[in-house]
Scaffold this motif. Structure first.
Motif, PDB file in Angstrom:
ATOM      1  N   LYS A  65       0.820  -1.216   0.000  1.00 25.18           N
ATOM      2  CA  LYS A  65       0.000   0.000   0.000  1.00 25.18           C
ATOM      3  C   LYS A  65       0.851   1.262   0.000  1.00 25.18           C
ATOM      4  O   LYS A  65       0.441   2.297  -0.554  1.00 25.18           O
ATOM      5  CB  LYS A  65      -0.929   0.010   1.205  1.00 25.18           C
ATOM      6  N   ARG A  68       2.273   1.781  -3.555  1.00 21.44           N
ATOM      7  CA  ARG A  68       1.163   1.937  -4.496  1.00 21.44           C
ATOM      8  C   ARG A  68       0.553   3.332  -4.378  1.00 21.44           C
ATOM      9  O   ARG A  68       0.188   3.951  -5.381  1.00 21.44           O
ATOM     10  CB  ARG A  68       0.107   0.881  -4.229  1.00 21.44           C
ATOM     11  N   ASP A  69       0.462   3.838  -3.150  1.00 18.65           N
ATOM     12  CA  ASP A  69      -0.130   5.157  -2.929  1.00 18.65           C
ATOM     13  C   ASP A  69       0.872   6.295  -3.112  1.00 18.65           C
ATOM     14  O   ASP A  69       0.465   7.459  -3.235  1.00 18.65           O
ATOM     15  CB  ASP A  69      -0.718   5.242  -1.516  1.00 18.65           C
TER      16      ASP A  69
END
Length: 223
Positions: A65, A68-69
């Motif tokens: 995460k 990805r963010d």
């Protein structure tokens, strides 16, 4: 200011303190750092690893995460507040992992959202926002003083704008432009974007003049 200095003292480590930082995490179980975080993909292992510039470990486990963010983690890294925890599992092939990560520079910029949000600003709110960006507190200024400081910024946005401010030497005539320069440097660190290379080539003492004339300041002195 004391709180800021205390945070830096507790959370920022120098490269020569990397071994002590690793020991601190191992003993305490976790610790929060302020550092530039990089993520790389290792093809042979088919996984991502994080690293901190001043932590001296190239194998810090990180959850999907986070990269990805935050695309910039994979594209040169970003400055962040990152909590590094120690893994006590013997089966793990790493000693440290990222428990939490909060970027302190922009990892991505949504221009459409920015345009929509700024459309609801009133004129007075824009004036206050600009003044606060320069380190001035608008609530302490009269309307006349606000417009005085705003007027001094005109050469930055208007071509061939002739502006003369009279005053003796040492009366801080260019302090406002020096604050603009500091703001540009701060924005570069947060976003990773580069400032104009011509500005970087100017001697530090002449950079405020470059902002005025898009070229190094040439001063004439009367003796």
């Amino acid at each position: 200011m004391e709180a800021v200095l205390a945070t830096l003292q507790d959370n920022y480590v120098r490269p020569d303190e990397s071994n002590a930082a690793q020991s601190r995490v191992a003993l305490k179980g976790r610790h929060k750092f302020i550092d530039k975080v990089h993520v790389r993909y290792v093809e042979k292992e088919k996984r991502h690893w994080a690293s901190l510039e001043n932590f001296a470990s190239q194998r810090i486990a990180i959850g999907e995460k986070y990269y990805r963010d935050n695309d910039r983690l994979l594209e040169g890294g970003i400055w962040a507040e990152v909590t590094i925890a120690h893994s006590d599992m013997d089966a793990d092939d790493y000693a440290f992992y990222v428990e939490d990560l909060r970027p302190i520079q922009l990892s991505r910029f949504d221009f459409c959202t920015y345009v929509e949000a700024r459309a609801v600003f009133s004129r007075d709110e824009w004036i206050d926002a600009v003044l606060r960006s320069l380190g001035l507190e608008p609530s302490k200024l009269t309307a006349r003083l606000k417009f005085h400081f705003i007027a001094r910024l005109a050469p930055l946005v208007e071509a061939n704008f002739n502006f003369i401010e009279l005053g003796p030497r040492g009366h801080r005539k260019i302090v406002l432009l020096q604050r603009v320069l500091a703001l540009l440097d701060s924005a570069q660190r947060r976003t990773g974007d580069q400032v104009d290379p011509l500005l970087q080539q100017c001697p530090p003492q002449d950079r405020a003049g470059w902002l005025l004339g898009h070229g190094c300041l040439r001063r004439s002195r009367r003796h």
